[in-house]
Design an enzyme around this catalytic site. Structure first.
Site, PDB file in Angstrom:
ATOM      1  N   HIS A 516      25.633 -28.650   1.986  1.00  0.00           N
ATOM      2  CA  HIS A 516      26.643 -27.780   1.750  1.00  0.00           C
ATOM      3  C   HIS A 516      27.070 -26.469   1.078  1.00  0.00           C
ATOM      4  O   HIS A 516      27.859 -26.784   0.230  1.00  0.00           O
ATOM      5  CB  HIS A 516      27.724 -28.735   0.894  1.00  0.00           C
ATOM      6  CG  HIS A 516      27.648 -30.153   1.114  1.00  0.00           C
ATOM      7  ND1 HIS A 516      28.243 -31.461   0.730  1.00  0.00           N
ATOM      8  CD2 HIS A 516      27.480 -30.892   3.254  1.00  0.00           C
ATOM      9  CE1 HIS A 516      28.397 -32.892   1.606  1.00  0.00           C
ATOM     10  NE2 HIS A 516      27.525 -32.099   2.568  1.00  0.00           N
ATOM     11  N   HIS A 560      32.650 -32.853   1.181  1.00  0.00           N
ATOM     12  CA  HIS A 560      31.762 -32.924   2.609  1.00  0.00           C
ATOM     13  C   HIS A 560      32.249 -31.635   3.181  1.00  0.00           C
ATOM     14  O   HIS A 560      33.925 -32.034   2.746  1.00  0.00           O
ATOM     15  CB  HIS A 560      30.926 -33.906   3.100  1.00  0.00           C
ATOM     16  CG  HIS A 560      30.333 -35.476   2.430  1.00  0.00           C
ATOM     17  ND1 HIS A 560      28.855 -35.431   2.472  1.00  0.00           N
ATOM     18  CD2 HIS A 560      30.735 -35.555   0.889  1.00  0.00           C
ATOM     19  CE1 HIS A 560      28.885 -36.159   1.475  1.00  0.00           C
ATOM     20  NE2 HIS A 560      29.580 -36.746   0.745  1.00  0.00           N
TER      21      HIS A 560
HETATM   22  C1  LIG Z   1      22.202 -31.301   8.828  1.00  0.00           C
HETATM   23  C2  LIG Z   1      23.247 -31.264   8.185  1.00  0.00           C
HETATM   24  C3  LIG Z   1      24.424 -32.240   7.592  1.00  0.00           C
HETATM   25  C4  LIG Z   1      25.876 -32.314   6.913  1.00  0.00           C
HETATM   26  N1  LIG Z   1      26.316 -33.322   6.649  1.00  0.00           N
HETATM   27  C5  LIG Z   1      27.449 -33.163   6.125  1.00  0.00           C
HETATM   28  C6  LIG Z   1      28.644 -34.342   6.786  1.00  0.00           C
HETATM   29  O1  LIG Z   1      28.201 -35.398   7.058  1.00  0.00           O
HETATM   30  N2  LIG Z   1      30.050 -34.028   6.358  1.00  0.00           N
HETATM   31  C7  LIG Z   1      30.342 -33.033   6.045  1.00  0.00           C
HETATM   32  O2  LIG Z   1      31.758 -32.457   5.884  1.00  0.00           O
HETATM   33  N3  LIG Z   1      30.153 -32.202   6.326  1.00  0.00           N
HETATM   34  C8  LIG Z   1      28.052 -31.817   6.389  1.00  0.00           C
HETATM   35  N4  LIG Z   1      27.310 -30.877   6.293  1.00  0.00           N
HETATM   36  C9  LIG Z   1      28.228 -29.439   6.531  1.00  0.00           C
HETATM   37  C10 LIG Z   1      29.476 -29.067   7.521  1.00  0.00           C
HETATM   38  O3  LIG Z   1      28.937 -30.011   8.765  1.00  0.00           O
HETATM   39  C11 LIG Z   1      29.135 -27.675   6.890  1.00  0.00           C
HETATM   40  O4  LIG Z   1      29.844 -27.475   5.708  1.00  0.00           O
HETATM   41  C12 LIG Z   1      30.334 -27.063   8.449  1.00  0.00           C
HETATM   42  O5  LIG Z   1      30.112 -27.757   9.328  1.00  0.00           O
HETATM   43  C13 LIG Z   1      29.866 -25.499   8.696  1.00  0.00           C
HETATM   44  O6  LIG Z   1      31.027 -25.130   9.456  1.00  0.00           O
HETATM   45  P1  LIG Z   1      31.070 -23.798   9.408  1.00  0.00           P
HETATM   46  O7  LIG Z   1      31.826 -23.123  11.080  1.00  0.00           O
HETATM   47  O8  LIG Z   1      30.743 -22.629   8.744  1.00  0.00           O
HETATM   48  O9  LIG Z   1      29.469 -23.247  10.060  1.00  0.00           O
HETATM   49  P2  LIG Z   1      28.589 -23.934  11.530  1.00  0.00           P
HETATM   50  O10 LIG Z   1      29.238 -25.229  11.068  1.00  0.00           O
HETATM   51  O11 LIG Z   1      27.027 -23.764  11.124  1.00  0.00           O
HETATM   52  O12 LIG Z   1      28.859 -22.800  12.713  1.00  0.00           O
HETATM   53  C14 LIG Z   1      28.020 -21.227  12.906  1.00  0.00           C
HETATM   54  C15 LIG Z   1      28.241 -21.575  14.468  1.00  0.00           C
HETATM   55  O13 LIG Z   1      28.014 -20.028  14.308  1.00  0.00           O
HETATM   56  C16 LIG Z   1      26.453 -19.800  14.805  1.00  0.00           C
HETATM   57  N5  LIG Z   1      26.318 -18.338  14.225  1.00  0.00           N
HETATM   58  C17 LIG Z   1      25.443 -18.522  13.715  1.00  0.00           C
HETATM   59  N6  LIG Z   1      24.467 -17.319  13.463  1.00  0.00           N
HETATM   60  C18 LIG Z   1      25.332 -16.625  14.613  1.00  0.00           C
HETATM   61  C19 LIG Z   1      24.738 -15.060  15.524  1.00  0.00           C
HETATM   62  N7  LIG Z   1      24.515 -14.062  14.127  1.00  0.00           N
HETATM   63  N8  LIG Z   1      25.111 -15.562  16.311  1.00  0.00           N
HETATM   64  C20 LIG Z   1      25.707 -16.352  17.270  1.00  0.00           C
HETATM   65  N9  LIG Z   1      25.729 -17.435  16.929  1.00  0.00           N
HETATM   66  C21 LIG Z   1      25.592 -17.262  15.771  1.00  0.00           C
HETATM   67  C22 LIG Z   1      25.934 -21.228  15.045  1.00  0.00           C
HETATM   68  O14 LIG Z   1      24.432 -20.696  15.610  1.00  0.00           O
HETATM   69  C23 LIG Z   1      26.798 -22.014  14.708  1.00  0.00           C
HETATM   70  O15 LIG Z   1      27.455 -22.404  15.713  1.00  0.00           O
HETATM   71  C24 LIG Z   1      25.966 -31.157   6.881  1.00  0.00           C
HETATM   72  C25 LIG Z   1      25.800 -30.036   7.580  1.00  0.00           C
HETATM   73  C26 LIG Z   1      23.769 -29.947   7.645  1.00  0.00           C
HETATM   74  C27 LIG Z   1      23.492 -28.382   8.103  1.00  0.00           C
END
Ligand SMILES: Cc1cc2nc3c(=O)[nH]c(=O)nc-3n(C[C@H](O)[C@H](O)[C@H](O)COP(=O)(O)OP(=O)(O)OC[C@H]3O[C@@H](n4cnc5c(N)ncnc54)[C@H](O)[C@@H]3O)c2cc1C
Length: 582
Positions: A516, A560
């Site tokens: 997280h 989470h």
């Molecule tokens: C294995 C795992 C288990 C988890 N379990 C839980 C859970 O059970 N419950 C919960 O609430 N949270 C959980 N989390 C945390 C939660 O999923 C994340 O905090 C949240 O989804 C993050 O959202 P975000 O939009 O910040 O980033 P992300 O959803 O990670 O999105 C970022 C996106 O940007 C893309 N990207 C990155 N850099 C570039 C670039 N240079 N060019 C183009 N695209 C790019 C990536 O490929 C990705 O698709 C978990 C995370 C992981 C990895």
């Protein structure tokens, strides 16, 4: 790969919107114009692209480094996860690793992030927790924007959620509060398919006996979770509901004003006109994930970065936005001195605790039968993840801990600790309110090389002291008549048996994280020097550029982190639309 060669596109109107492009070369570069470009098709980015393109007047381009995730059976079946039923699983993960962690006796922490449409929501553990009322009320204080308070965010919480019955349709009355859920939103949520197991029944009994400290809470997502809550997941009809399936389903993909470009990595962002006094950053420089020539796209209205906690600060630093001295020492030309980029990353650290139990009646799941059940009617063990209940606990304000350190919790509704109640034999106690902070910096001026990530785990003495206090709380939880004939002993690490040194060593040697991490582009008040974005998520000192992902969280919430990203992104979409009269 020729990073120096660019094709610059200031696009013009065309007829090829409304498509999913698998490769940069498929995008008809001379035929397109975009009002908004969203960089990163993860949890936050999918919401933004989906909501902005609801307005037919706006053309939207969503750029994602990874592939589509919607057609992956392994990612859809909650009980399988990344692995079985997934083509080449490693393509869906950025497999980052931290630098050696001083607080972990030099061990490195794995930092997986989702890579592909839906981002981390497509690969995560599906736990659905929103966080406490105080977590959000404090966002409002930190930004000076009351729109981030829990009460103001309620419409966005509802808009993001579509509550569904448990797989198989069992009656879950008494395990959630129907009044606090959304029923018309996007992300499907539900409770586990099977009824109460022995551990659940004992927890309920324990809640009657130890009511003051470990009460049963009807719904952990009502703004105050402290006690035992039933676990809600981002699962609907026995299937994972990710940002990709919930926000970028077929009807959205068919919109004529949305183009989704997959397998394309954003390297940097650039000012549109370098001579203007206030930087106007709306251009992205991208490259196909399999290499080739870099290409630039310019948004007419705004560029939104949604690359996540690692991706977004990494792109900004590669662009010369960050601590000027640090960037110039690596040969990266600085365009804006914003020293807090990559700083203040926080993560939930968790200690491994082991109780002895009587031999439990566990039935081995027949995997073929389980798959047949899932295929036939989307029910059975494969519709579930890993636990039924979660214990959220608050360290009493009278604790001696708070004589030495100011309580880092955001308020009375925020727990300090979490214990998912799936296996006492191998439990993980997470500290939700760490003082430790990490950072992210460039390893080199090559944007394709991963950054150096230091999560700073267990570097602040409060964190170890709070875990010690937490272990004592959990020992109290698993004591008393409700656990007779089940728990037979505590194997530790026990702070009441081990020396300080031995206890700390056991914790540091075995701690994990809950995946997280947040922060690195934190929000703060407009005009305040500290922080990276203001309450409207606009990058400070810049026009045209916002950030919508977990990197803007000023601290990790007592949750989470996916639900908070959905909530943030729903409001962010409204803020953007409002700015442009949409
Ligand atoms: C294995 C795992 C288990 C988890 N379990 C839980 C859970 O059970 N419950 C919960 O609430 N949270 C959980 N989390 C945390 C939660 O999923 C994340 O905090 C949240 O989804 C993050 O959202 P975000 O939009 O910040 O980033 P992300 O959803 O990670 O999105 C970022 C996106 O940007 C893309 N990207 C990155 N850099 C570039 C670039 N240079 N060019 C183009 N695209 C790019 C990536 O490929 C990705 O698709 C978990 C995370 C992981 C990895």
């Amino acid at each position: 790969m020729i990073l120096g060669l660019f094709t610059t596109i200031t696009a013009i109107a065309g007829s090829t919107h409304g498509k999913v492009f698998q490769h940069l070369s498929e995008l008809p570069l001379d035929l397109m114009t975009f009002d908004f470009i969203v960089s990163g098709g993860g949890t936050g980015g999918s919401v933004i692209a989906s909501r902005l393109s609801e307005n037919k007047a706006f053309n939207v381009l969503l750029i994602e480094a990874g592939p589509d995730t919607a057609d992956q059976l392994g990612l859809s079946i909650p009980g399988w996860g990344l692995g079985k039923g997934t083509e080449n699983p490693s393509q869906f993960i950025w497999n980052y690793e931290s630098v050696p962690q001083e607080g972990w006796n030099g061990r490195k922490a794995g930092i997986p992030r989702g890579r592909g449409l839906g981002g981390s929501s497509a690969v995560n553990g599906m736990v659905y927790t929103r966080g406490s009322k105080d977590d959000y009320d404090n966002w409002a204080r930190v930004t000076g924007d009351p729109g981030w308070s829990w009460n103001a965010l309620r419409p966005y919480i509802r808009r993001s959620e579509r509550w569904t019955p448990p797989a198989g349709g069992r009656n879950a009355t008494g395990e959630y509060d129907p009044a606090v859920h959304g029923y018309m939103g996007r992300v499907e949520t539900s409770l586990p398919w099977d009824g109460h197991l022995e551990h659940d029944i004992r927890t309920i009994r324990n809640a009657e006996i130890q009511k003051a400290e470990f009460p049963l809470v009807l719904d952990g997502n009502a703004g105050r979770s402290i006690g035992v809550t039933w676990m809600q997941s981002t699962i609907g009809n026995g299937t994972r509901s990710s940002a990709a399936t919930a926000y970028l389903g077929d009807p959205v993909r068919k919109r004529g004003n949305l183009a989704i470009l997959l397998n394309t990595q954003v390297l940097r962002v650039h000012p549109v006109v370098s001579s203007v006094r206030r930087l106007d950053i709306r251009t992205v420089e991208v490259i196909s994930s399999d290499g080739g020539t870099a290409v630039k796209f310019t948004a007419k209205k705004e560029l939104v970065l949604s690359g996540g906690v690692i991706g977004t600060p990494h792109i900004l630093l590669n662009s010369g936005i960050g601590n000027r001295t640090e960037l110039e020492s690596l040969g990266v030309a600085s365009i804006l001195d914003l020293p807090d980029i990559g700083k203040g990353i926080t993560e939930h650290v968790a200690a491994n605790l082991v109780w002895d139990t009587v031999p439990l009646n566990t039935t081995t799941i027949d995997q073929d039968l389980a798959y047949a059940m899932w295929q036939q009617n989307r029910t059975g063990p494969l519709t579930a993840t890993f636990t039924h209940q979660i214990l959220w606990s608050k360290i009493p304000s009278s604790s001696t801990l708070f004589k030495e350190w100011k309580d880092p919790s955001t308020g009375t509704t925020s727990p300090h600790l979490e214990l998912p109640l799936d296996a006492a034999q191998n439990a993980y106690l997470a500290l939700l309110t760490p003082y430790s902070r990490g950072s992210l910096r460039l390893a080199s001026s090559n944007p394709l090389l991963p950054p150096l990530i230091d999560l700073g785990l267990l570097t602040h003495p409060f964190d170890m002291a709070a875990i010690k206090e937490g272990v004592r709380i959990m020992k109290r939880f698993y004591s008393g008549p409700a656990w007779e004939g089940y728990i037979t002993g505590f194997r530790g690490p026990d702070p009441d048996v081990l020396s300080n040194e031995e206890f700390e060593k056991r914790i540091r040697d075995n701690a994990i994280t809950f995946y997280h991490p947040v922060g690195g582009s934190a929000m703060s008040k407009r005009g305040e020097k500290r922080g990276v974005v203001d309450g409207e998520l606009k990058v400070k000192g810049v026009r045209g550029l916002r950030i919508v992902d977990a990197s803007v969280f000023p601290y990790v919430l007592t949750a989470h982190t996916q639900a908070p990203v959905y909530i943030l992104a729903e409001r962010a979409a409204d803020l953007i639309l409002t700015s442009w009269g949409g």
